[in-house]
Design a protein around this motif. Sequence first.
Motif, short mmCIF file in Angstrom:
data_model
loop_
_atom_site.label_atom_id
_atom_site.label_comp_id
_atom_site.label_asym_id
_atom_site.label_seq_id
_atom_site.Cartn_x
_atom_site.Cartn_y
_atom_site.Cartn_z
N GLN A 264 0.91 -1.11 -0.06
CA GLN A 264 -0.10 -0.03 0.16
C GLN A 264 0.93 1.37 -0.05
OE1 GLN A 264 -2.50 -0.93 3.33
NE2 GLN A 264 -4.15 -1.10 2.05
N PHE A 273 -0.27 -1.84 -7.84
CA PHE A 273 -0.64 -2.70 -6.61
C PHE A 273 -0.98 -3.97 -6.93
CE2 PHE A 273 -3.81 -3.75 -3.41
CZ PHE A 273 -3.55 -3.24 -2.42
N ARG A 274 -1.58 -4.36 -7.82
CA ARG A 274 -1.93 -5.54 -8.23
C ARG A 274 -0.69 -6.45 -8.54
NH1 ARG A 274 -6.93 -4.31 -12.32
NH2 ARG A 274 -8.57 -3.62 -10.95
N VAL A 277 0.59 -7.38 -5.44
CA VAL A 277 -0.06 -8.33 -4.76
C VAL A 277 0.51 -9.85 -5.38
CG1 VAL A 277 -2.37 -9.44 -4.65
CG2 VAL A 277 -1.84 -6.89 -4.15
N LEU A 285 -6.39 -12.40 -3.18
CA LEU A 285 -7.00 -11.03 -3.44
C LEU A 285 -7.20 -10.73 -4.85
CD1 LEU A 285 -4.40 -9.25 -0.91
CD2 LEU A 285 -6.82 -10.04 -0.35
N GLU A 287 -9.47 -8.92 -7.97
CA GLU A 287 -9.45 -7.47 -8.59
C GLU A 287 -10.17 -6.59 -7.77
OE1 GLU A 287 -10.21 -6.99 -12.62
OE2 GLU A 287 -8.20 -7.88 -13.18
N CYS A 290 -8.43 -5.85 -4.51
CA CYS A 290 -7.40 -5.03 -4.58
C CYS A 290 -7.58 -3.70 -4.86
CB CYS A 290 -6.50 -5.44 -6.01
SG CYS A 290 -5.57 -6.87 -5.59
N ASP A 291 -8.99 -3.46 -5.61
CA ASP A 291 -9.20 -1.93 -5.73
C ASP A 291 -9.58 -1.23 -4.70
OD1 ASP A 291 -9.13 -2.39 -8.41
OD2 ASP A 291 -11.17 -2.58 -8.86
N PHE A 294 -6.59 -0.66 -2.52
CA PHE A 294 -5.70 0.37 -3.02
C PHE A 294 -6.27 1.89 -2.68
CE2 PHE A 294 -5.03 3.23 -6.57
CZ PHE A 294 -3.55 3.26 -6.53
N ARG A 297 -5.43 2.97 0.94
CA ARG A 297 -3.92 2.50 0.99
C ARG A 297 -3.12 3.34 2.08
NH1 ARG A 297 -4.82 4.80 -3.81
NH2 ARG A 297 -3.50 6.70 -4.51
#
Length: 327
Positions: A264, A273-274, A277, A285, A287, A290-291, A294, A297
């Motif tokens: 983050q 970020f993805r 990960v 985790l 998408e 992750c959104d 993020f 963060r």
Amino acid sequence: GGMSNFHGQCHFLVIHPRPRPRCAGSLDLLYFMLNGLGGLEDLNPMKKAFLTAAVALGALAAWAFPEIPRESSKALGVTRGNKFSEGLVFVNGKFIKPPYRVERWGTGIRINKVPVTGQVIDWAEFLKTQPGYTPPPAPEPVPAAPVEPAVTPPAVEPANDYDDASLDDLFDDSPVPKKAEPPKPVAAAPRPAASAPKPVPTLAGPFVKNDASKALVKKVNAARAEIDRTLRAGGFICFGDGYSRIVGDARAAAKLLDALPEIQMNSETIASFRAAVRLAKLDYLHELVCDDLFRNRIDYRTLLEHREKLRKEQEWKKMMEAPKPLF
């Protein structure tokens, strides 16, 4: 999805997401202003704390869970568990700082007064257990929207007033005009159909608990107890109103806490970020999660503080459990 069990490795529950609409709103713009431009570091502590709290509260409100009827909490009461400090909780990507208290609030479940589910069992099912219950009336058919007649636009004169045959004789005194094609009718845009109001059941008299309603409450309490046990065992849960929850055991939680704060902190775009990960092998985790992570963060500070606190507690525990020297 299903439970992934690997001997000596992390155990976690991977659930395929349910898609939900995304939007780029003021929160994303605010994050860009604060993090992308580095503006957060230039603020005085009071403004920084205010904006941090505003972003945190906005992130929770951006994707709220379906509302739990307030009358259900009045009729069914609340089941509160004891506080504990184990585990990790994320709600729509927002890290909820421990200690935790998991409670059944009416027909839903909350952690630290933050809703983490919608209605586990619909309030209407509880109303059906009452003798004075009246089912909702059948919805009336919505009348079809009237169809407007097709509109014929006016004819448009061609840009070239002469056809190809008139070019054969540049000095023709009576050129042949080009025939204009008849305009095609344009269908009118359909009107959106009116949405019928959702039928509401009614109850004659106050709600009185009985064996049937108590059995339903027991099922909701079982869902609360399952969440409570997972967290007390040191696991983590990612709740989201647009996807099914992701549950991991203590090893998976430790691995997540070891990697997520730096991801983050160092990720400037959702793509980076993805990628981070995936590099950390946190593939569960997906998408949508992750959104959310993020977008929240800024929580890396709180996660780093929590990780350092756990590290000191573990060191203290080892020191206390170490054999004492004999004199």
